[in-house]
Design an enzyme around this catalytic site. Sequence first.
Site, mmCIF file in Angstrom:
data_model
loop_
_atom_site.group_PDB
_atom_site.id
_atom_site.type_symbol
_atom_site.label_atom_id
_atom_site.label_comp_id
_atom_site.label_asym_id
_atom_site.label_seq_id
_atom_site.Cartn_x
_atom_site.Cartn_y
_atom_site.Cartn_z
ATOM 1 N N ASP A 289 -4.498 2.422 7.924
ATOM 2 C CA ASP A 289 -4.494 1.424 6.848
ATOM 3 C C ASP A 289 -5.697 1.664 5.915
ATOM 4 O O ASP A 289 -5.550 1.710 4.690
ATOM 5 C CB ASP A 289 -4.564 0.008 7.468
ATOM 6 C CG ASP A 289 -4.745 -1.074 6.429
ATOM 7 O OD1 ASP A 289 -3.779 -1.381 5.724
ATOM 8 O OD2 ASP A 289 -5.866 -1.600 6.307
ATOM 9 N N GLU B 117 -1.555 -5.332 10.952
ATOM 10 C CA GLU B 117 -0.262 -4.883 10.443
ATOM 11 C C GLU B 117 0.799 -5.155 11.513
ATOM 12 O O GLU B 117 0.461 -5.348 12.694
ATOM 13 C CB GLU B 117 -0.298 -3.372 10.159
ATOM 14 C CG GLU B 117 -1.289 -2.956 9.087
ATOM 15 C CD GLU B 117 -0.962 -3.504 7.709
ATOM 16 O OE1 GLU B 117 0.132 -3.257 7.219
ATOM 17 O OE2 GLU B 117 -1.815 -4.199 7.134
ATOM 18 N N GLY C 33 -4.669 -12.018 3.940
ATOM 19 C CA GLY C 33 -4.362 -13.451 4.019
ATOM 20 C C GLY C 33 -3.306 -13.869 3.015
ATOM 21 O O GLY C 33 -3.077 -13.197 2.027
ATOM 22 N N LYS D 123 0.815 -1.227 0.000
ATOM 23 C CA LYS D 123 0.000 0.000 0.000
ATOM 24 C C LYS D 123 0.845 1.272 0.000
ATOM 25 O O LYS D 123 0.346 2.338 -0.377
ATOM 26 C CB LYS D 123 -0.915 -0.003 1.239
ATOM 27 C CG LYS D 123 -2.054 -0.978 1.123
ATOM 28 C CD LYS D 123 -2.600 -1.368 2.479
ATOM 29 C CE LYS D 123 -1.823 -2.498 3.077
ATOM 30 N NZ LYS D 123 -2.293 -3.000 4.358
ATOM 31 N N LYS E 127 -6.002 2.882 1.846
ATOM 32 C CA LYS E 127 -6.834 2.194 0.841
ATOM 33 C C LYS E 127 -7.836 3.151 0.207
ATOM 34 O O LYS E 127 -8.117 3.073 -0.995
ATOM 35 C CB LYS E 127 -7.532 1.002 1.487
ATOM 36 C CG LYS E 127 -6.549 -0.105 1.871
ATOM 37 C CD LYS E 127 -7.188 -1.141 2.774
ATOM 38 C CE LYS E 127 -6.203 -2.257 3.135
ATOM 39 N NZ LYS E 127 -6.659 -3.073 4.260
HETATM 40 N N1 HSE Z 1 -4.065 -5.077 8.311
HETATM 41 C C1 HSE Z 1 -4.859 -5.136 7.123
HETATM 42 C C2 HSE Z 1 -6.299 -5.424 7.509
HETATM 43 C C3 HSE Z 1 -4.298 -6.192 6.205
HETATM 44 O O1 HSE Z 1 -6.550 -5.749 8.680
HETATM 45 O O2 HSE Z 1 -7.187 -5.306 6.675
HETATM 46 C C4 HSE Z 1 -4.724 -6.080 4.777
HETATM 47 O O3 HSE Z 1 -4.394 -4.864 4.177
#
Ligand code: HSE
Length: 337
Positions: free
Chosen positions: A219, A208, A320, A124, A223
């Site tokens: 996070d 993470e 995953g 990312k 996105k």
């Molecule tokens: N830490 C992220 C989540 C992993 O929990 O969605 C995937 O980007």
Amino acid sequence: MKHRIALVGFGTVGQGLAEILLEKREYLKTRYGYEFDIVGISDIAWGTAYNPDGLDITAMLNAAKAKQKFSQDLKDWDALTMIRKCNATVVCELAFTDLETGEPAISHCKAAFETGKHVVTSNKGPAALAYTDLKAMAEKKGLRFLIEGTVMSGTPVLNLAEGPLAGCEITAALGILNGTTNYILTQMEAGMSYEDALKKAQELGYAEADPTGDVEGYDARGKVTILANVVMNTSLRIEDVSCKGITHITPEDIEKAKEENCRWKLIGSVKKEGDKVKASVAPEMVPLSHPLAGVMGATNAITFATDLLGEVSVVGPGAGRKETGFSILTDLLRLHR
Ligand code: HSE
């Protein structure tokens, strides 16, 4: 044409991808005419291995699983050297995510483009911080920068918007984009404490390396920035996205939501407003009748609002080993097509 792949980062995602490629080698060849060699792997822990005619994938996986250095480790080759010197046609950037600097992944992507290689990544950092620049750099050289795995792992989101939905104007996207926080909120509703739920999410590998990025919403903010830039063709910066996480949500808040037939969800949202794009991440009390309210555990979901189809929703895994490994495979096949 046989594709030559270099992997930068051979942790969970890199190994997941290698396993898939190994298992599906024959299927990919007969079904899609996709043939490949993995010519190089560089990982901060296991070192760098390179064979222009293709590495033995099983041996590489065995070394990583045994937490051993590659036996053919080229000690004077770091990831950048491998990217520059190898004969790969595509570099899969799967090193660690840094949402503050994007490094070292941004430098890896640049080195690949400078030496004529496509980049596929689930990282990312470069996608959220430098998408517009890196895409322009790739296009200038007739190369591709493909990033499906950065949002909802292998669940089709970005390729769906750019492929099958092309021709529709996407006016908004609303989603649950972080598995860790959705898992924590689900467990808190079932009576678990915030601390225990976070610990469990870490054990299950959703969180993470530093879970602050999940629970504070960073996070999801990364996105949302990626979504805005890919789907709405804008150039939003991560700091343009307002961001609030779930750390302040108490068991009392969860109960209050229940009483009001609602459920807390960390919602990422991108909306076109005139010629501007507005984006945010914040916890919301969503009515139980809303489609996103039923998305539980580490599952992710997104709804696109479009001009021609109305709402189009996708629900699926957001993290995953196999799921993110697949996101790389799907972009490798996109390149092949
Ligand atoms: N830490 C992220 C989540 C992993 O929990 O969605 C995937 O980007």
